[in-house]
Design an enzyme around this catalytic site. Structure first.
Site, mmCIF file in Angstrom:
data_model
loop_
_atom_site.group_PDB
_atom_site.id
_atom_site.type_symbol
_atom_site.label_atom_id
_atom_site.label_comp_id
_atom_site.label_asym_id
_atom_site.label_seq_id
_atom_site.Cartn_x
_atom_site.Cartn_y
_atom_site.Cartn_z
ATOM 1 N N HIS A 62 -33.016 32.068 -98.026
ATOM 2 C CA HIS A 62 -32.516 32.395 -96.692
ATOM 3 C C HIS A 62 -32.041 31.154 -95.963
ATOM 4 O O HIS A 62 -31.049 31.161 -95.261
ATOM 5 C CB HIS A 62 -33.638 33.038 -95.860
ATOM 6 N N CYS A 77 -13.366 38.496 -106.122
ATOM 7 C CA CYS A 77 -14.192 38.435 -104.911
ATOM 8 C C CYS A 77 -15.549 37.763 -105.144
ATOM 9 O O CYS A 77 -16.391 37.757 -104.258
ATOM 10 C CB CYS A 77 -14.396 39.835 -104.326
#
Ligand code: PEP
Ligand code: MG
Length: 545
Positions: free
Chosen positions: A182, A494
């Site tokens: 994170h 992508c």
């Protein structure tokens, strides 16, 4: 420490920083003054937990985007009494509150750290954060103060410690850490340079507090007490980087034309719909990937049809007529959802993406209805993840057609979008022509690389092997582009490779002219496109010959 120590790590967030080293201190190092009774210890612990909760609540109010979810996850863990109960029992056995709290959390943290799964490993920082916030409140040490502009060195860094500090001018080098944590994600979003894994070779052991250092997170290196030559080289690289960023930002609204004048379309990747609020739609050609699985995680449980409809519609309206590729939920693999995905030993080769959606038709049908209903709000294209055989497309299209018929009979406004697929499993990349019902292809270089090279994408120890520039991966990309061109089908890429400015020239050389990138990389990727000229013959790129 000897002059000029170069310590290698792995890039986690790009950029450069120059400052003094700040070595992390353990907040539990401060002295805790014990209470005179077990009741007093429990009361002290309760108060400390409340202080930690209110500190986190203040941070939530100031936070945005993914940071809110991370902090809310921590708040939920603290509000849940599980850790408090374990600690209280320990106090009942005669332990002090600080020791009891450490006991309650350390075992859990060790469990996460020992996991083979990088995702769970990375979550240990969230638990460490909770532990240290409460310890800080118990000992009165409060939050660690990191001097402005310094280079923080620690084992890992907790998300709330990251969010509590103004990192302008500074950087982060972690002994452990992970590029998928994170905190790495927050650092990338905030543009704070960071490297991880500097403890691996033992080079970080002699680092001293307060000495000057250079952090180059493009190369993944920390230089402590640099000499004049190293400073000059760093300065030159940093200036080149700054100039590129300045040019990139200034020119971001301009279309990306190669040096030969060929147009390359640049799309953006998003997860949460709120991310579009921070992106100028004029800087992109549309959304190349919306990862909807992020709507399915978190405390809210699975989103219902209306929640999804609102999310998709918001993005389509923002795009203002530009194409938006929304991918059906790619749950499983490194993105498990408790109570929904399947627990399996080899989850990357298991029930993931379209396989899971077809196994859970009730949930899939809800997503399909939300997509069909949102389609009239813009130029929607739907993409199926992890397709490995043509039958999966047939079955998904049949469900879209069935739900469209039902909406028709209910008199609900809707439209059937184009349906394309991710090319991320080698079976598709080797023989794309077999997948004739796919309206378009979008290459997922993250998964394609892991499946072609047989290297788990979240294994930090094998990250060198997981190289999308490996000739085998580039050969497959070239093959997909050639087949798509011959069949007049759209093809884009992508995966993260499109956001990596070192890889963009290689991707363009395969013939790709549509790239979908992270929001923070739009301008930079456009700059690389502008400097690129087609090489004839392509050196080292005769993959399919
Ligand atoms: C990919 O695999 O490259 C991709 C874009 O999908 P994800 O990273 O979400 O698996
Ligand atoms: Mg993928």
């Amino acid at each position: 420490m000897p002059a000029s120590a170069r310590i290698k790590g792995r890039p986690a967030s790009p950029g450069y920083a120059e400052g003094r080293i700040h070595l992390a201190r353990d907040p539990g190092d401060s002295d805790y003054v014990p209470a005179s009774s077990a009741e007093g210890e429990i009361e002290a612990l309760q108060t400390a937990i409340s202080v930690a909760i209110s500190g986190l609540q203040t941070l939530v109010e100031r936070a945005e985007g993914d940071a809110v979810d991370i902090l809310e996850f921590q708040l939920a863990m603290l509000a849940d009494d599980t850790f408090f109960e374990v600690a209280s029992a320990k106090i009942g056995e005669g332990a002090q509150a600080d020791i009891a709290w450490r006991y309650a959390l350390d075992e859990e943290i060790a469990g996460y750290l020992a996991s083979d799964d990088e995702y769970f490993k990375a979550r240990s920082a969230d638990l460490t954060d909770i532990r240290d916030r409460v310890l800080g409140a118990l000992t009165g040490a409060g939050e660690t103060v990191i001097p402005a502009g310094s280079i923080y060195i620690g084992d890992d860094l907790t998300p709330s410690a990251f969010l509590s500090h103004d990192w302008r001018g500074g950087g982060i080098a972690l002994r452990r850490g992970s590029a998928t944590s994170h905190v790495a994600m927050l650092a990338r979003a905030a543009g704070v340079p960071a490297i991880v894994g500097i403890g691996a070779a033992g080079g970080a052991e002699g680092l001293e507090d307060g000495v000057s250092a250079l952090l180059d997170s493009e190369q993944g290196v920390l230089i402590a007490e640099p000499d004049a030559k190293e400073r000059a080289e760093f300065q030159a690289a940093y200036e080149r980087y700054l100039k590129t960023i300045r040019d990139a930002d200034r020119n971001a609204v301009q279309p990306a034309l190669t040096a030969d004048g060929e147009r390359v379309e640049i799309f953006v990747n998003i997860a949460d719909p709120s991310e579009v609020d921070a992106i100028d739609v004029a800087t992109v050609d549309g959304v190349g990937l919306m990862r909807t699985e992020f709507l399915f995680g978190g405390d809210r449980g699975l989103p219902d049809e209306d929640d999804q409809y609102a999310a998709y519609r918001k993005v389509l309206e923002w795009a203002d007529g530009k194409p938006v590729i929304i991918r059906t939920a790619d749950i499983g693999g490194d993105k498990p959802i408790e109570g929904y995905s399947v627990e399996e030993d080899n989850s990357f080769l298991g029930m993931r993406g379209i396989r899971l959606s077809l196994r859970r038709p009730a949930v899939f049908r809800q997503q399909i209805r939300a997509l069909l209903r949102s389609a009239p709000s813009g130029r929607l294209k739907v993409m199926l993840p992890m397709v490995s055989v043509p039958d999966e497309i047939d079955r998904a299209i049949a469900l879209f057609e069935e739900e469209a018929r039902l909406l028709e009979t209910e008199g609900v406004e809707h439209a059937i979008p184009e349906i394309g697929i991710m090319v991320e499993v080698p079976s598709v990349a080797v023989q794309p022509a077999r997948f004739a019902r796919a309206a378009f292809f979008s290459i997922g270089s993250n998964d394609l690389t892991q499946y072609v090279l047989a290297v788990s994408r979240d294994n930090a120890d094998l990250s060198e092997l997981a190289d999308p520039a490996d000739p085998s991966v580039l050969a497959l990309i070239e093959n997909v582009v050639a087949v798509a061109r011959a069949q007049n089908r759209e093809v884009s890429l992508c995966g993260d490779a499109a956001s990596d400015t070192r890889l963009v020239p290689l991707l363009l050389q395969t013939g790709l002219r549509k790239l979908s990138v992270a929001a923070s990389r739009i301008g930079m990727v456009k700059e690389v496109v502008r400097q690129w000229r087609k090489a004839e013959p392509a050196p080292g790129l005769r993959h399919t010959a």
